[in-house]
Design a protein around this motif. Structure first.
Motif, PDB file in Angstrom:
ATOM      1  N   ARG A 190      -5.884 -31.335 -18.654  1.00 31.57           N
ATOM      2  CA  ARG A 190      -6.412 -32.477 -19.398  1.00 31.57           C
ATOM      3  C   ARG A 190      -5.539 -32.839 -20.594  1.00 31.57           C
ATOM      4  O   ARG A 190      -5.788 -33.855 -21.260  1.00 31.57           O
ATOM      5  CB  ARG A 190      -7.838 -32.187 -19.866  1.00 31.57           C
ATOM      6  CG  ARG A 190      -8.863 -32.135 -18.735  1.00 31.57           C
ATOM      7  CD  ARG A 190     -10.256 -31.829 -19.280  1.00 31.57           C
ATOM      8  NE  ARG A 190     -11.289 -31.955 -18.265  1.00 31.57           N
ATOM      9  CZ  ARG A 190     -11.614 -30.987 -17.420  1.00 31.57           C
ATOM     10  NH1 ARG A 190     -10.982 -29.822 -17.467  1.00 31.57           N
ATOM     11  NH2 ARG A 190     -12.567 -31.175 -16.519  1.00 31.57           N
ATOM     12  N   ASP A 206      -0.389 -37.805 -16.046  1.00 31.31           N
ATOM     13  CA  ASP A 206      -1.650 -38.064 -15.349  1.00 31.31           C
ATOM     14  C   ASP A 206      -2.593 -36.887 -15.608  1.00 31.31           C
ATOM     15  O   ASP A 206      -2.525 -35.861 -14.940  1.00 31.31           O
ATOM     16  CB  ASP A 206      -1.409 -38.239 -13.846  1.00 31.31           C
ATOM     17  CG  ASP A 206      -2.692 -38.606 -13.093  1.00 31.31           C
ATOM     18  OD1 ASP A 206      -3.765 -38.656 -13.731  1.00 31.31           O
ATOM     19  OD2 ASP A 206      -2.621 -38.816 -11.869  1.00 31.31           O
ATOM     20  N   ALA A 214      -5.995 -37.242 -15.690  1.00 28.54           N
ATOM     21  CA  ALA A 214      -7.336 -37.553 -15.204  1.00 28.54           C
ATOM     22  C   ALA A 214      -7.789 -36.442 -14.251  1.00 28.54           C
ATOM     23  O   ALA A 214      -7.030 -35.995 -13.390  1.00 28.54           O
ATOM     24  CB  ALA A 214      -7.340 -38.896 -14.484  1.00 28.54           C
ATOM     25  N   MET A 247     -14.906 -37.701 -13.641  1.00 25.88           N
ATOM     26  CA  MET A 247     -15.097 -39.057 -13.130  1.00 25.88           C
ATOM     27  C   MET A 247     -16.529 -39.255 -12.636  1.00 25.88           C
ATOM     28  O   MET A 247     -17.153 -38.331 -12.104  1.00 25.88           O
ATOM     29  CB  MET A 247     -14.118 -39.330 -11.982  1.00 25.88           C
ATOM     30  CG  MET A 247     -12.665 -39.214 -12.372  1.00 25.88           C
ATOM     31  SD  MET A 247     -11.565 -39.365 -10.927  1.00 25.88           S
ATOM     32  CE  MET A 247      -9.990 -38.884 -11.651  1.00 25.88           C
ATOM     33  N   LYS A 307      -4.028 -35.850  -6.039  1.00 23.11           N
ATOM     34  CA  LYS A 307      -3.329 -36.160  -7.288  1.00 23.11           C
ATOM     35  C   LYS A 307      -1.914 -35.609  -7.294  1.00 23.11           C
ATOM     36  O   LYS A 307      -1.030 -36.141  -7.976  1.00 23.11           O
ATOM     37  CB  LYS A 307      -4.131 -35.576  -8.452  1.00 23.11           C
ATOM     38  CG  LYS A 307      -3.501 -35.662  -9.822  1.00 23.11           C
ATOM     39  CD  LYS A 307      -4.427 -35.012 -10.842  1.00 23.11           C
ATOM     40  CE  LYS A 307      -3.801 -34.907 -12.210  1.00 23.11           C
ATOM     41  NZ  LYS A 307      -4.712 -34.260 -13.194  1.00 23.11           N
ATOM     42  N   HIS A 354     -10.471 -44.257 -10.297  1.00 24.35           N
ATOM     43  CA  HIS A 354      -9.201 -43.751 -10.824  1.00 24.35           C
ATOM     44  C   HIS A 354      -8.197 -43.587  -9.685  1.00 24.35           C
ATOM     45  O   HIS A 354      -8.525 -43.007  -8.645  1.00 24.35           O
ATOM     46  CB  HIS A 354      -9.383 -42.385 -11.500  1.00 24.35           C
ATOM     47  CG  HIS A 354     -10.049 -42.469 -12.827  1.00 24.35           C
ATOM     48  ND1 HIS A 354     -11.411 -42.634 -12.965  1.00 24.35           N
ATOM     49  CD2 HIS A 354      -9.544 -42.411 -14.092  1.00 24.35           C
ATOM     50  CE1 HIS A 354     -11.725 -42.658 -14.248  1.00 24.35           C
ATOM     51  NE2 HIS A 354     -10.618 -42.536 -14.953  1.00 24.35           N
ATOM     52  N   HIS A 395      -4.387 -42.196  -8.317  1.00 20.69           N
ATOM     53  CA  HIS A 395      -3.475 -41.070  -8.568  1.00 20.69           C
ATOM     54  C   HIS A 395      -2.118 -41.282  -7.898  1.00 20.69           C
ATOM     55  O   HIS A 395      -1.604 -40.386  -7.234  1.00 20.69           O
ATOM     56  CB  HIS A 395      -4.080 -39.768  -8.055  1.00 20.69           C
ATOM     57  CG  HIS A 395      -5.053 -39.114  -8.976  1.00 20.69           C
ATOM     58  ND1 HIS A 395      -4.838 -38.977 -10.336  1.00 20.69           N
ATOM     59  CD2 HIS A 395      -6.268 -38.539  -8.737  1.00 20.69           C
ATOM     60  CE1 HIS A 395      -5.864 -38.344 -10.880  1.00 20.69           C
ATOM     61  NE2 HIS A 395      -6.739 -38.080  -9.950  1.00 20.69           N
TER      62      HIS A 395
END
Length: 530
Positions: free
Chosen positions: A367, A386, A388, A393, A419, A525, A527
């Motif tokens: 994170r 990145d 996320a 979510m 991701k 979101h 990725h």
């Protein structure tokens, strides 16, 4: 004496890191070189019984303003910048009582270390060196006459040359040290400017400076005709750059790239919840799984694509144990990376002398923010990492059928893996393990078909009668622009889908999912990983 040789008669030493200082100063003294120094450095040299002139005696001014002003004086900078063969420079030196400084030894206030230690704003500001960089730049500019050292690792080479050249240095060495000096101040300034940008939450400063220190020169780059080197940046993120290599041959450019991808992927899985393993080939996961222990996680990850795993990179989220190590050494593996390893596991891995084992001490924080960079012709792209995470979510059910609890767990797992798969990315997963991965295709439907085919091949390798895609869930790193990619998943036997959503044809895709009896959730979101 050849004109390129410059005798060193007086040296100014001002170092924050005093490693090797006394031995170095003693060697200079034995060579008949007069020593000038500042503050704590002068005290350390004098404490060793060596004659040393304090810089305040040289300038006629005391150190002031908590040491902020001590070397910013014409008698220092004139001694560094004066061109020895220039008559006007010589006249100025004589007229103003400026003596030449032939050797400058400076390492800078530990700004990078202060930031890395999480110190406050004021502490970081106080560790910005001013006089040091100014002297370094002056000495480096005048390298035809002055030798400058900014790294204690160069003490030995300098002393060797002084002894070989009877107290002088060559122009070749001075040029080499001058280049390093400017690189050091550039890296130092880049660390400061990037810290300021971070403090100000400035994502797009007018100038973005980059700096790093050489970790090692590599044998070659992606291909043998390309030179390559590995540099560390001030960011203290656990991974390849911070790892201790326990054994094995030198890492290659591709090893480093792939190992970084593997460790970042496995860090997505909390070790307090489950053991996890990621197997990477060419920066793409070819198998990711969780398990009750590392051996189980490794076996399940390997089952996804045992062919591609040969010669791959293996990452774990927990301390490597003997049971997992015994399984790993059964096939060719290039690198293992983990937070730690037991002594028994290390002994097992040692039987494979070329197998690299890297231990990082901890996992990176998925994170955490940070810069992600990529070069292009004439410039580079900079973006936020990145960071996320699917657990953060809000998943929106968009089909008539909502996923079951088991499907939902697999959907989150699959999206977590997607991701880290090159776009276009499609990931099939079942029981918290990948069963088919389609990566890097120009169309999403092709990635979907390849992932389904991989699931079938994995079933054959395991001696199973039907594809592993049957009953699996599917993750897509970006929305399905058409229903065809989703239909390919349904045809393969998938039961649920997770994707970002946001396509102009979302309604068409949702209808296709409903018609096929699939459950589907949107994450909101994307990725992409190009």
């Amino acid at each position: 004496m050849p004109t390129e040789l410059r005798r060193v008669e007086r040296a100014l030493l001002s170092v924050s890191d005093k490693s090797g200082l006394i031995e170095f100063a003693q060697a200079l003294h034995k060579l008949g070189i007069a020593l000038v120094s500042t503050g704590g450095t002068a005290k350390a040299i004098a404490g060793a019984g060596l004659p040393v002139t304090d810089v305040s005696d040289l300038t006629g001014f005391p150190e002031m303003m908590d040491g902020r002003v001590k070397t910013l004086h014409p008698k220092v900078h004139g001694g560094l910048l004066a061109i020895r063969s220039h008559p006007e420079h010589q006249a100025s030196m004589i007229g103003h009582g400026i003596a030449p400084i032939d050797l400058l030894v400076v390492n800078l206030y530990p700004f990078e270390a202060t930031v890395a230690a999480g110190k406050g704003y004021d502490d970081c500001i106080e560790n910005i060196d001013i006089g040091g960089p100014a002297m370094i730049r002056a000495a480096a500019k005048n390298h035809h006459d002055v030798t400058v050292v900014v790294d204690a690792s160069d003490y030995a080479a300098l002393l060797g040359e002084l002894e070989a050249q009877k107290g002088a240095t060559t122009l070749t060495l001075r040029r080499k040290l001058a280049q390093k000096a400017y690189a050091r101040t550039a890296a130092y300034d880049s660390a400061i400017s990037n810290w300021f940008a971070s403090e100000l939450a400035e994502t797009s400063p007018a100038y973005r400076a980059l700096g790093g220190s050489l970790a090692e020169t590599l044998r070659y780059g992606e291909n043998p005709h390309q030179w390559a080197a590995f540099y560390r940046t001030p960011e203290q993120r656990p991974g390849v750059s911070t790892a201790r290599q326990v054994q094995g041959k030198q890492l290659s450019y591709n090893n480093i790239n792939d190992t970084d991808a593997a460790f970042e992927c496995v860090a997505e899985f909390d070790p307090a919840i489950s053991a996890a393993c990621a197997i990477i080939k060419h920066a793409n996961p070819c198998g990711v799984a969780t398990g009750a222990d590392l051996a189980e996680a490794y076996a399940r990850a390997l089952a996804c694509d045992p062919v591609s795993a040969f010669g791959g990179i293996i990452a774990f989220n927990r301390t490597l144990d003997a049971a997992a190590a015994r399984e790993i050494v059964k096939i060719l593996t290039e690198v293992i990376i983990a937070p730690d390893a037991s002594e028994e596991a290390i002994a097992i891995i040692a039987a494979k002398k070329n197998l690299r084992l890297l231990l990082t001490g901890s996992l990176p924080d998925v994170r955490a923010g940070g810069l992600a960079l990529r070069t292009v012709a004439g410039g580079f792209l900079a973006q936020a990492r990145d960071n996320a995470v699917v657990d953060d979510m809000e998943l929106k059910v968009v089909t008539k059928r909502a996923p079951s609890e088991a499907e939902l767990a697999d959907l989150r797992f699959a999206f977590r893996v997607a991701k880290h798969v090159k776009s276009n990315a499609i990931v099939y997963a079942k029981d918290l393990a990948t069963v088919g991965i389609g990566a890097g295709q120009m169309s999403r439907v092709d990635s979907s078909r390849i992932a389904a085919w991989k699931a079938g091949e994995a079933a054959k390798a395991a001696g199973l009668p039907e594809t592993l895609a049957k009953g699996a869930v599917v993750a897509s790193d970006a929305f399905f622009p058409f229903a065809d990619g989703l239909l390919a998943a349904a045809e393969a036997g998938a039961t649920a889908v997770i994707q970002p959503g946001g396509s102009m044809r979302d309604d068409e895709v949702i209808k296709a999912a409903n018609d096929a009896g699939l459950a589907m959730v949107f994450t909101g979101h994307r990725h992409f990983r190009h």
